[in-house]
Design an enzyme around this catalytic site. Structure first.
Site, PDB file in Angstrom:
ATOM      1  N   LYS B  65       0.837  -1.202   0.000  1.00  0.00           N
ATOM      2  CA  LYS B  65       0.000   0.000   0.000  1.00  0.00           C
ATOM      3  C   LYS B  65       0.865   1.242   0.000  1.00  0.00           C
ATOM      4  CE  LYS B  65      -2.003   1.931   3.625  1.00  0.00           C
ATOM      5  NZ  LYS B  65      -2.971   2.260   4.695  1.00  0.00           N
ATOM      6  N   ASP B 222      -0.818   8.462  14.830  1.00  0.00           N
ATOM      7  CA  ASP B 222      -0.177   7.333  14.160  1.00  0.00           C
ATOM      8  C   ASP B 222       1.273   7.638  13.799  1.00  0.00           C
ATOM      9  OD1 ASP B 222      -0.659   9.210  12.265  1.00  0.00           O
ATOM     10  OD2 ASP B 222      -1.587   7.868  10.820  1.00  0.00           O
TER      11      ASP B 222
END
Lengths: 312, 312
Positions: B65, B222
């Site tokens: 990804k 994150d």
């Protein structure tokens, strides 16, 4: 997002003058004008995948290359290598193009790096080109050496007589006069520009056979384990050149010679600094020079951008 | 190689029962049945790119990804985030599909992870859902929470009254009764399932307002820098759960609380181990539980594979 097929790529490549484009990539890399993070690696039961990525500062795109090697593929009629490259807009992150080259652009940019190494490091008179190996890269190296040397005499070493015969024939059709040998020592003894292209894990070339005035481009070894040259060859050499010093500390011939203490990190010069004129390449005909090429993402960035721009 | 567009993805998603599929990803990850190398990162002048990749052992595909965030994009009418996913054959390395989701699947798999955290950690009676933030993820979290709780009462915190009003309206059309507040303390005081979804770099939720019987899913942080919770919240919590312990050592809320000594590494439980039944989730109504979700490649592997197989 534009899809570019392998056929489109093969058709457009002859129109591109890629050598200066790849040279500019190496120059930018050594000058700190490129951002190239460490290679991503994925190991699977039947193969391995490398992700190389980065960008040239001030350029238009960043490039992500996914390249794989699955070594049982030939048994089911598939090539070992595969791959694709993706271009993204450096200002917005938008995907721009997918180049479905199936690994072909990696082969080509690797061959061009060999031509660049020969341009800066080979003796001015190449008497005979020595090729170690008979695979795809052994073929492409000769194809791209045409632009940097007029020499068309070749001695090729390989393990199988069938492969050697096929190589001889294929390269004859490209204008090369090829002799074959099962003795890798003969390559060192009679050639002054040598390109090694195998995935060997034990040295194929021994320092005992090394002659003055030789350039060796070590192309095959691009991992921790692979090795084609005795480390003594690097010790004896007048010049040891890396495509990427940081990468060669952990991959390729240089990494082996460093580990065994045959050379020190300070002995290594980066190819991009020679291209830029900041470091000297070959300065005398009898020097022994070695280029250890492990493959750097700037090559992928440059070739992908050139192909995309030619087809956009 | 099959190209799958964002429109095709949006059309097929409602037919897929993704929660158990993503759960299986977390379970495999914590059981050591997934190979997920460290995240690749590329930093540019105007944005950042993350490359997440890996595979489930014994699966059919590996997935890579590429996700980007370019924060000036909205000024020129483009979304901040973009991205795509690539599937390759685990036995041969052949490219199988490119999912041109423009980042949408990342949003969805992130929302589903929030639903999974709520399923295992929220009190059995959710009285009111607290949402911190008013963006895409603040919306999708509510959408995917529907399948794990019947609660439709929401208190949302945000910085702008316009964004709050728009959020209230949008979520009303999804069947939620939403109140708004400019006071993040009110969320902690009156909600027992709280989801934080902002890119804040300073804590938004203070431990002083924390009530017994609360689950907080910290979704926004994150990276190394981002932080939404005071580290004291993690210290006070009965249970601190990470989607990936190794990742949470260097990213997210847990990393901050470890750095400041508010918790120790041994205090952290992995979500996949709770799903597998190897670790306990919530065991009493008045426990305080925290899930720190930084996003793991197994989520991408699972959602990409499910979408591809539904459309192949």
């Amino acid at each position: 997002m534009q899809t570019i097929t392998r056929d489109q790529i093969i058709a457009v490549l002859p129109q591109l003058d890629l050598l200066p484009i790849i040279e500019e990539g190496f120059r930018a890399y050594s000058a700190g004008d490129a951002v190239v993070p460490p290679v991503g690696e994925l190991l699977l039961d039947k193969g391995e995948v490398h992700i190389k990525y980065g960008y040239l500062k001030g350029g238009s795109y960043y490039v992500i290359k996914i390249a794989s090697g699955f070594f049982a593929n030939p048994k089911i009629g598939l090539p070992t290598g595969n791959g694709l490259m993706l271009l993204f807009n450096q200002d917005t992150g938008e995907p721009v193009s997918i180049l479905q080259d199936e690994g072909y652009l990696t082969d080509v940019r690797t061959a061009i790096a060999g031509a660049i190494a020969a341009k800066y490091l080979a003796p001015s008179e190449v008497e005979r080109i020595g090729i170690v190996g008979t695979g795809v890269q052994a073929r492409l190296q000769l194809e791209y050496l045409k632009s940097v040397t007029p020499c068309r005499k070749v001695l090729v070493w390989g393990r199988g007589s069938e492969q050697l015969a096929r190589y001889q024939q294929d390269m004859a059709s490209q204008g090369y006069s090829v002799e074959v040998t099962p003795d890798s020592g003969a390559v060192l003894q009679s050639c002054n520009l040598i390109v090694t292209t195998t995935p060997a894990r034990e040295p194929l070339l021994a320092s005992a056979n090394l002659q003055p005035g030789t350039q060796i481009t070590a192309m095959g070894s691009d991992t921790l384990q692979k090795q084609e040259l005795e480390p003594e060859i690097l010790q004896v050499a007048d010049l040891v050149v890396a495509d990427s010093i940081s990468q060669c500390l952990v991959r390729g011939e240089i990494h082996h010679a460093l580990d065994s203490g045959h050379i020190a990190q300070g002995d290594i010069i980066e190819l991009g600094n020679i291209i830029a004129g900041n470091s000297a390449g070959r300065t005398a005909p009898d020097q022994i020079t070695i280029a250890d090429l492990t493959g750097v993402a700037v090559q992928d960035i440059q070739i992908a951008t050139a192909v995309y721009e030619a087809l956009a």
